[in-house]
Enzyme design. Sequence first.
Site, PDB file in Angstrom:
ATOM      1  N   LYS A  55       0.839  -1.208   0.000  1.00 56.36           N
ATOM      2  CA  LYS A  55       0.000   0.000   0.000  1.00 56.36           C
ATOM      3  C   LYS A  55       0.868   1.251   0.000  1.00 56.36           C
ATOM      4  O   LYS A  55       0.602   2.204  -0.735  1.00 56.36           O
ATOM      5  CB  LYS A  55      -0.944  -0.024   1.215  1.00 56.36           C
ATOM      6  CG  LYS A  55      -2.073  -1.024   1.031  1.00 56.36           C
ATOM      7  CD  LYS A  55      -2.835  -1.349   2.308  1.00 56.36           C
ATOM      8  CE  LYS A  55      -3.834  -2.475   2.020  1.00 56.36           C
ATOM      9  NZ  LYS A  55      -4.527  -2.985   3.206  1.00 56.36           N
ATOM     10  N   GLN A  99      -4.744  -1.389   9.372  1.00 50.30           N
ATOM     11  CA  GLN A  99      -4.700  -2.754   8.833  1.00 50.30           C
ATOM     12  C   GLN A  99      -5.346  -3.742   9.805  1.00 50.30           C
ATOM     13  O   GLN A  99      -4.994  -3.781  10.982  1.00 50.30           O
ATOM     14  CB  GLN A  99      -3.239  -3.144   8.553  1.00 50.30           C
ATOM     15  CG  GLN A  99      -3.060  -4.485   7.884  1.00 50.30           C
ATOM     16  CD  GLN A  99      -3.583  -4.505   6.447  1.00 50.30           C
ATOM     17  OE1 GLN A  99      -3.406  -3.556   5.694  1.00 50.30           O
ATOM     18  NE2 GLN A  99      -4.247  -5.577   6.078  1.00 50.30           N
ATOM     19  N   ASP A 122     -11.111   2.654   3.837  1.00 48.18           N
ATOM     20  CA  ASP A 122     -11.457   1.227   3.842  1.00 48.18           C
ATOM     21  C   ASP A 122     -12.983   1.042   3.793  1.00 48.18           C
ATOM     22  O   ASP A 122     -13.478  -0.079   3.631  1.00 48.18           O
ATOM     23  CB  ASP A 122     -10.902   0.571   5.117  1.00 48.18           C
ATOM     24  CG  ASP A 122     -10.090  -0.680   4.824  1.00 48.18           C
ATOM     25  OD1 ASP A 122      -9.980  -1.048   3.631  1.00 48.18           O
ATOM     26  OD2 ASP A 122      -9.583  -1.285   5.770  1.00 48.18           O
TER      27      ASP A 122
END
Length: 298
Positions: A55, A99, A122
Amino acid sequence: MSQAQIIDGKATAERIRAEVAVEVAALKAEHGLTPGLAVVLVGEDPASQVYVRSKGEHSKAVGMHSVTHLLAADTRQDDLLALVETLNRDPAIHGILVQLPLPKGLDEKAVITAIDPAKDVDGLHPMNIGLLAQGQKALVPCTPLGCMIMLSDALGDLTGKRAVVVGRSVLVGKPIAQLLLAADCTVTIAHSRTRDLAAVCREADILVAAVGRPQMIKADWIKPGAAVIDVGINRVPFRDPVKAAAGKTKIVGDVAYKEASAVAGFITPVPGGVGLMTVACLLRNTLTAAKRIAGLEA
Ligand code: NDP
């Protein structure tokens, strides 16, 4: 027997990243705005480390400002929340991704809910989930967004198509179903309690598998010509006894790819399909968030 057309995740993800890079350059040149992504990793889970590194690298490659926060596995909830709050207030950051999964002892829901919904790239904040359910503008979870881009590329207009999503997780199944509904499909969500799953799947013009069971969906579950999107990522031992004995594993999807390819019209491979779209869509979400925060969205 005709073979399904492969929906190529690598090529599609490359295209998305190239489009994002062009838009990032234009934002910088025309508005002096550089989209910024902050990724937070708590602990040292090897798979998460790989995702987080990828990422960071991809966001830099498209010209974004990229920050990675690596925290110890024993980080306290309060300290993690304080970092999220700092990132919420940081004007150089437009996207925040924590994460998952978090190490035991940390409250994922509380951490996700602490992220500013405008920066929730997200798409997991309850506000964004609610907006998506209402059919309003939201930041959409990356993997489902990737699935929709692949489907639109393959099929064009999805109006009126029968879609079956196998899996009802908050992360994957439910948001994909919402997006398919928003695209005017007739949507069925199947799960572990669904009766005669094969027959339900056979009704689908669009079949999305988000289950986590290796090669569960067989050729005779698929309507001839259907578009099959395989979200599953399952690590299994090799059939070759030598490789298996050496402990080697490979990745397969939720669909029995080879036999399914002889029936489906379109299919995503695993690896090489949906998985590659997730980071590309994260970059796209970060760009979208930056534009919305700056009031620049067309
Ligand atoms: P979850 O385990 O959270 O959800 C799995 C879903 O599948 C559940 O709704 C479950 O039903 C359903 N299910 C389980 N067994 C069966 C069965 N025998 N028949 C029908 N339905 C069943 O998984 P996720 O949604 O998080 O992930 C699904 C897959 O997608 C995994 O392989 C994961 O690795 C992969 N994934 C891939 C990503 C990518 O980037 N490509 C990103 C995220 C996930 P119930 O609710 O009844 O238990």
